[in-house]
Design a protein around this motif. Structure first.
Motif, PDB file in Angstrom:
ATOM      1  N   LYS A   1     -12.237  95.159  45.714  1.00  0.00           N
ATOM      2  CA  LYS A   1     -13.593  94.680  45.967  1.00  0.00           C
ATOM      3  C   LYS A   1     -14.395  95.626  46.863  1.00  0.00           C
ATOM      4  CE  LYS A   1     -12.560  89.747  45.415  1.00  0.00           C
ATOM      5  NZ  LYS A   1     -11.613  90.023  44.389  1.00  0.00           N
ATOM      6  N   LEU A   2     -13.851  96.811  47.171  1.00  0.00           N
ATOM      7  CA  LEU A   2     -14.575  97.774  47.998  1.00  0.00           C
ATOM      8  C   LEU A   2     -15.834  98.267  47.274  1.00  0.00           C
ATOM      9  CD1 LEU A   2     -11.640  99.911  49.406  1.00  0.00           C
ATOM     10  CD2 LEU A   2     -13.045  98.290  50.672  1.00  0.00           C
ATOM     11  N   PRO A   3     -16.897  98.584  48.010  1.00  0.00           N
ATOM     12  CA  PRO A   3     -18.130  99.078  47.380  1.00  0.00           C
ATOM     13  C   PRO A   3     -17.880 100.322  46.527  1.00  0.00           C
ATOM     14  CG  PRO A   3     -18.540  98.476  49.653  1.00  0.00           C
ATOM     15  CD  PRO A   3     -17.077  98.382  49.460  1.00  0.00           C
ATOM     16  N   ASP A   4     -17.018 101.227  47.005  1.00  0.00           N
ATOM     17  CA  ASP A   4     -16.764 102.439  46.224  1.00  0.00           C
ATOM     18  C   ASP A   4     -16.075 102.108  44.903  1.00  0.00           C
ATOM     19  OD1 ASP A   4     -17.777 104.534  47.941  1.00  0.00           O
ATOM     20  OD2 ASP A   4     -16.195 103.947  49.327  1.00  0.00           O
TER      21      ASP A   4
ATOM     22  N   ASN B   1     -18.747 111.070  42.077  1.00  0.00           N
ATOM     23  CA  ASN B   1     -17.831 111.931  42.839  1.00  0.00           C
ATOM     24  C   ASN B   1     -17.727 111.487  44.291  1.00  0.00           C
ATOM     25  OD1 ASN B   1     -17.349 113.439  40.544  1.00  0.00           O
ATOM     26  ND2 ASN B   1     -18.928 114.966  41.020  1.00  0.00           N
ATOM     27  N   THR B   2     -18.883 111.039  44.841  1.00  0.00           N
ATOM     28  CA  THR B   2     -18.880 110.552  46.234  1.00  0.00           C
ATOM     29  C   THR B   2     -17.991 109.324  46.371  1.00  0.00           C
ATOM     30  OG1 THR B   2     -21.106 111.392  46.603  1.00  0.00           O
ATOM     31  CG2 THR B   2     -20.301 109.697  48.122  1.00  0.00           C
ATOM     32  N   HIS B   3     -18.116 108.397  45.400  1.00  0.00           N
ATOM     33  CA  HIS B   3     -17.271 107.187  45.431  1.00  0.00           C
ATOM     34  C   HIS B   3     -15.801 107.550  45.327  1.00  0.00           C
ATOM     35  CE1 HIS B   3     -20.615 104.509  45.481  1.00  0.00           C
ATOM     36  NE2 HIS B   3     -21.012 104.736  44.202  1.00  0.00           N
ATOM     37  N   ILE B   4     -15.514 108.522  44.475  1.00  0.00           N
ATOM     38  CA  ILE B   4     -14.118 108.952  44.321  1.00  0.00           C
ATOM     39  C   ILE B   4     -13.587 109.495  45.642  1.00  0.00           C
ATOM     40  CG2 ILE B   4     -12.614 110.661  43.231  1.00  0.00           C
ATOM     41  CD1 ILE B   4     -13.245 108.459  41.344  1.00  0.00           C
ATOM     42  N   ALA B   5     -14.377 110.355  46.293  1.00  0.00           N
ATOM     43  CA  ALA B   5     -13.950 110.955  47.565  1.00  0.00           C
ATOM     44  C   ALA B   5     -13.755 109.894  48.636  1.00  0.00           C
ATOM     45  CB  ALA B   5     -14.980 111.996  48.017  1.00  0.00           C
ATOM     46  N   HIS B   6     -14.727 108.945  48.714  1.00  0.00           N
ATOM     47  CA  HIS B   6     -14.599 107.882  49.716  1.00  0.00           C
ATOM     48  C   HIS B   6     -13.355 107.031  49.465  1.00  0.00           C
ATOM     49  CE1 HIS B   6     -19.183 107.949  50.806  1.00  0.00           C
ATOM     50  NE2 HIS B   6     -18.513 108.998  51.262  1.00  0.00           N
ATOM     51  N   LEU B   7     -13.114 106.714  48.178  1.00  0.00           N
ATOM     52  CA  LEU B   7     -11.973 105.860  47.858  1.00  0.00           C
ATOM     53  C   LEU B   7     -10.655 106.563  48.186  1.00  0.00           C
ATOM     54  CD1 LEU B   7     -11.154 103.127  46.836  1.00  0.00           C
ATOM     55  CD2 LEU B   7     -11.179 104.009  44.497  1.00  0.00           C
ATOM     56  N   LYS B   8     -10.599 107.881  47.985  1.00  0.00           N
ATOM     57  CA  LYS B   8      -9.408 108.630  48.367  1.00  0.00           C
ATOM     58  C   LYS B   8      -9.160 108.510  49.866  1.00  0.00           C
ATOM     59  CE  LYS B   8      -9.394 112.142  44.688  1.00  0.00           C
ATOM     60  NZ  LYS B   8      -9.527 113.583  44.379  1.00  0.00           N
ATOM     61  N   ASP B   9     -10.258 108.610  50.653  1.00  0.00           N
ATOM     62  CA  ASP B   9     -10.120 108.494  52.110  1.00  0.00           C
ATOM     63  C   ASP B   9      -9.602 107.101  52.500  1.00  0.00           C
ATOM     64  OD1 ASP B   9     -10.964 111.079  52.469  1.00  0.00           O
ATOM     65  OD2 ASP B   9     -13.071 110.524  52.794  1.00  0.00           O
TER      66      ASP B   9
ATOM     67  N   GLN C   1       2.267 104.820  47.496  1.00  0.00           N
ATOM     68  CA  GLN C   1       1.185 105.345  46.664  1.00  0.00           C
ATOM     69  C   GLN C   1       0.064 104.334  46.580  1.00  0.00           C
ATOM     70  OE1 GLN C   1       2.509 106.327  42.731  1.00  0.00           O
ATOM     71  NE2 GLN C   1       3.896 107.966  43.382  1.00  0.00           N
ATOM     72  N   ALA C   2      -1.137 104.835  46.359  1.00  0.00           N
ATOM     73  CA  ALA C   2      -2.292 104.003  46.021  1.00  0.00           C
ATOM     74  C   ALA C   2      -3.038 104.727  44.912  1.00  0.00           C
ATOM     75  CB  ALA C   2      -3.189 103.769  47.232  1.00  0.00           C
ATOM     76  N   ARG C   3      -3.353 104.010  43.817  1.00  0.00           N
ATOM     77  CA  ARG C   3      -3.945 104.671  42.654  1.00  0.00           C
ATOM     78  C   ARG C   3      -5.070 103.839  42.064  1.00  0.00           C
ATOM     79  NH1 ARG C   3       1.256 105.192  39.071  1.00  0.00           N
ATOM     80  NH2 ARG C   3       1.802 103.348  40.271  1.00  0.00           N
ATOM     81  N   PHE C   4      -5.975 104.569  41.404  1.00  0.00           N
ATOM     82  CA  PHE C   4      -6.967 103.940  40.545  1.00  0.00           C
ATOM     83  C   PHE C   4      -6.691 104.488  39.150  1.00  0.00           C
ATOM     84  CE2 PHE C   4     -10.841 103.414  38.221  1.00  0.00           C
ATOM     85  CZ  PHE C   4     -11.430 102.262  38.706  1.00  0.00           C
ATOM     86  N   ILE C   5      -6.358 103.575  38.207  1.00  0.00           N
ATOM     87  CA  ILE C   5      -6.011 103.980  36.847  1.00  0.00           C
ATOM     88  C   ILE C   5      -7.060 103.461  35.885  1.00  0.00           C
ATOM     89  CG2 ILE C   5      -4.250 103.856  35.034  1.00  0.00           C
ATOM     90  CD1 ILE C   5      -2.175 103.387  37.184  1.00  0.00           C
ATOM     91  N   ASP C   6      -7.538 104.313  35.017  1.00  0.00           N
ATOM     92  CA  ASP C   6      -8.534 103.930  34.018  1.00  0.00           C
ATOM     93  C   ASP C   6      -7.895 102.960  33.020  1.00  0.00           C
ATOM     94  OD1 ASP C   6     -10.060 104.188  31.372  1.00  0.00           O
ATOM     95  OD2 ASP C   6     -11.382 105.235  32.779  1.00  0.00           O
ATOM     96  N   SER C   7      -8.537 101.784  32.838  1.00  0.00           N
ATOM     97  CA  SER C   7      -7.981 100.764  31.959  1.00  0.00           C
ATOM     98  C   SER C   7      -7.996 101.177  30.497  1.00  0.00           C
ATOM     99  CB  SER C   7      -8.745  99.449  32.115  1.00  0.00           C
ATOM    100  OG  SER C   7      -8.466  98.865  33.351  1.00  0.00           O
ATOM    101  N   LYS C   8      -9.009 101.960  30.104  1.00  0.00           N
ATOM    102  CA  LYS C   8      -9.131 102.300  28.687  1.00  0.00           C
ATOM    103  C   LYS C   8      -8.169 103.416  28.291  1.00  0.00           C
ATOM    104  CE  LYS C   8     -13.963 100.830  28.328  1.00  0.00           C
ATOM    105  NZ  LYS C   8     -15.356 101.231  28.019  1.00  0.00           N
TER     106      LYS C   8
ATOM    107  N   ALA D   1     -18.636 103.991  35.642  1.00  0.00           N
ATOM    108  CA  ALA D   1     -17.730 104.246  34.533  1.00  0.00           C
ATOM    109  C   ALA D   1     -18.154 103.506  33.277  1.00  0.00           C
ATOM    110  CB  ALA D   1     -16.311 103.844  34.925  1.00  0.00           C
ATOM    111  N   HIS D   2     -18.955 102.450  33.479  1.00  0.00           N
ATOM    112  CA  HIS D   2     -19.430 101.681  32.336  1.00  0.00           C
ATOM    113  C   HIS D   2     -20.508 102.432  31.556  1.00  0.00           C
ATOM    114  CE1 HIS D   2     -20.239  98.077  30.014  1.00  0.00           C
ATOM    115  NE2 HIS D   2     -21.522  98.156  30.329  1.00  0.00           N
TER     116      HIS D   2
END
Length: 651
Positions: free
Chosen positions: A73-76, A98-106, A120-127, A84-85
């Motif tokens: 539920k984080l804003p990033d 790219n900014t959201h990606i960088a923030h989420l990595k942090d 580990q912590a990951r974001f995986i594309d559902s499609k 992505a939609h």
């Protein structure tokens, strides 16, 4: 006529031998009690440990699920899902992405650094099933992997299962060894994955854009279950729903199912009954000295599927029970020796003190009786319609261990075992709908919960009373722990009697038998209990036996029948044999019962027949030889002469 010859004085049994036998029997009883008391203590201890460790594991899993939902539920994360939609991103949108990606990595880095069990912590594309972000702990550092190291995860079980989730749901995977690029990581890294879906906010229908997946180190998580510093006699095991070890004192036996070598609980332990287990290696004569006690608690990974679980096992041996029993045996004989020495020197003094003690006991009993008569003998408690305790007497405090101030205003549920709490409100509602004076239970076992979490067997009577301006239930409570113990002791005593013993009700239903009954009639105890005693009576005698038994019930109570009756019995194999039976009625809390003591007369009749034959032969021989004889009755000290003796003397 010859004078009667006086009997020699009987030799008295050796008092020392009798005393020793009595002391040995008493020692066995005490040792049995001490051993099983200690076993009960061990069982309570491992139950507490198993519950506590299962609660810790549940709490950690619940926390990880909350953390995963929080990350989703984080804003990033929402920003990534929103962009992505879009089918095509312009320059500004790409920069935002790219900014959201960088923030989420942090954020992922911060989480892994803050939570020791995260790997580990990951974001995986559902499609596509491809990792968009991956941050992991590596050689003491937390790093975000470059895009070239990201992997395809669409074929992994946890990814497939997470895709089935609804918004707000969390999937917890089974514990297994981590894989990267299709192969197990070495050295082996046991992990659990926690996943949730990230949905786009597009209208009118939301769709899954990605998954937040965190890998949790099983070793760090299981370290919370370690008890070696607190309990030296208890080991903690953790098994999955298939019985494979996840946690074991021998680490080589864990996660063997992932490397082709399964190690399961059933492979190591054998259930020998009464909650006791043996290791498969213990097959020698003294293996009974090495029994183990188990307590298990389920930790469900999925609240909707009870098959997906891990089981926390607390296992303890019986060394403490054996040690305590041996200690009791040592001190028991020390004390017996001291008492024997004291008794030899102070026999008369002890006798006088015993008389004085008896008088003091009588006086004390009178005082206690007066005190008891001034108070209610049973526990009395008043409960309102909401199940709130409004009154409790001192006997209730004794039964349940709570002070009166602790109970008043509390829910009745604090005195109920957990298995009764969900049905008790329905019973209360039904009772207040049609209040009446009655005994609770209806044939079921009733238990209360002591303050120490020990269950107490009870008898409870209910009625209604107008109290504090409202209709409330008044409960009469009786602790029947002692009765249960005495019933068990009575059954043990009956089981050791040399004669066959049966207990039947008015209808002839067998309620109690001993081992001698099984041996005499050839039936097992399970075959006899609950069946009619007619199965032990020959067909030709059953109708007469029924009338005889019922008449004995009716006549019983007027006077005690000490006569023995001589009838026939029917064995399982159809054999009919003579027997002697003694009968008496006893009053129990379940009503009047008929107690039968049975002796097999087969051998006695054979001996009597043989004796009669010998006597007849002897009489004929005496007459032929012209020799008289006499017999001395050792009980009455009387002499009896044969007919030939009278003939010889002309009498």
């Amino acid at each position: 006529m010859l004078k009667q010859i006086p009997l020699l004085n009987r030799i008295k049994p050796h008092s020392s031998a009798i005393t020793f036998v009595f002391a040995a029997v008493l020692m066995l009883i005490i040792c049995h009690f001490v051993y099983w008391q200690e076993v009960d203590s061990i069982q309570r201890e491992i139950d507490t440990v198993a519950r506590a460790k299962a609660d810790i594991l549940r709490e950690h899993i619940d926390n990880l699920k909350r953390e995963t939902l929080f990350l989703s539920k984080l804003p990033d994360v929402k920003g990534i899902a929103s962009l992505a939609h879009q089918p095509v991103l312009d320059t500004e949108q790409q920069a935002q992405f790219n900014t959201h990606i960088a923030h989420l990595k942090d954020v992922f880095k911060y989480y892994i650094q803050s939570i020791p069990e995260l790997e580990q912590a990951r974001f995986i594309d559902s499609k596509t099933g491809f990792e968009t972000i991956r941050v992991e702990r590596m050689k003491g550092s937390v790093i975000a992997l470059p895009d070239s190291s990201l992997q395809q995860k669409s074929d992994r079980d946890y990814f497939i299962e997470a895709q089935k989730l609804q918004e707000g749901d969390v999937y917890v995977s089974p514990f297994n060894l981590n894989q990267e690029n299709g192969s197990l990581v070495f050295p082996y890294l046991p992990v659990m994955r926690v996943s949730t879906l990230v949905f786009s906010q597009a209208k009118p229908q939301k769709e899954s854009i990605g998954q937040i997946v965190i890998n949790v180190s099983a070793e760090v998580l299981f370290s919370q279950l370690d008890i070696t510093r607190t309990y030296s006699n208890i080991n903690i095991y953790l098994v999955n729903d298939a019985g494979d070890y996840l946690l074991h004192p021998d680490k080589t036996k864990t996660f063997g199912f992932d490397i082709g070598q399964r190690y399961t609980l059933e492979d190591d332990f054998t259930d020998v009954g009464d909650g006791m287990y043996l290791t498969k290696d213990d097959s020698d004569f003294f293996s009974w000295l090495k029994v183990l006690f188990f307590s298990d608690e389920n930790v469900y990974l999925d609240s909707t599927n009870t098959q997906r679980k891990v089981v926390v096992l607390a296992v303890a041996n019986n060394h403490l029970a054996i040690t305590k029993t041996l200690t009791v045996i040592f001190w028991y004989w020390v004390i017996i020796g001291i008492l024997i020495l004291l008794l030899k020197n102070t026999k008369n003094e002890v006798a006088l003190k015993a008389k004085q003690q008896h008088l003091n006991t009588v006086l004390t009993m009178e005082q206690e009786l007066n005190s008891i008569l001034s108070h209610a003998p049973n526990g009395i408690m008043v409960v309102n319609r909401q199940g709130i305790i409004t009154l409790a007497n001192t006997q209730v405090e004794r039964i349940f261990g709570y002070a009166q101030g602790e109970l008043l205003g509390q829910s009745m549920n604090v005195l109920l075992p957990a298995r009764f709490c969900h049905v008790h409100p329905n019973f209360m509602q039904a009772f207040f709908s049609a209040p009446e004076t009655k005994l609770m239970g209806g044939g079921r076992e009733l238990y209360g919960l002591h303050k120490t979490a020990k269950e107490v067997p009870l008898e409870i009577g209910l009625s209604v009373i107008e109290y504090k301006g409202e209709l409330q239930a008044i409960c009469g409570i009786v602790d029947i722990t002692l009765r249960r113990q005495l019933e068990h002791l009575f059954e043990m005593v009956v089981d050791t009697l040399p004669n066959a013993v049966l207990l039947v009700d008015y209808n002839g239903v067998i309620e109690l038998v001993n081992k001698q009954t099984e041996r005499l009639f050839g039936y097992s105890r399970d075959d006899l209990l609950g069946n009619n005693i007619a199965m032990l009576v020959p067909e030709s005698f059953r109708e007469q036996h029924l009338a005889w038994r019922q008449s004995f019930f009716i006549a019983a109570g007027e006077e005690i029948d000490t006569e023995r009756y001589y009838i026939s019995g029917l064995c399982e194999d159809g054999t009919i044999f003579p027997l002697s039976i003694g009968l008496c009625t006893i009053e129990t809390h379940k009503g009047k019962k008929l107690l039968s003591s049975i002796v097999d007369l087969t051998d006695s009749e054979l001996e009597a027949s043989a004796l009669k034959k010998v006597t007849e032969n002897l009489d004929r021989t005496s007459k032929m030889a012209g020799i008289g004889g006499w017999e001395l009755d050792l009980i009455t000290n009387e002499l009896f002469y044969s007919e030939e003796t009278y003939r010889i003397h002309g009498l």
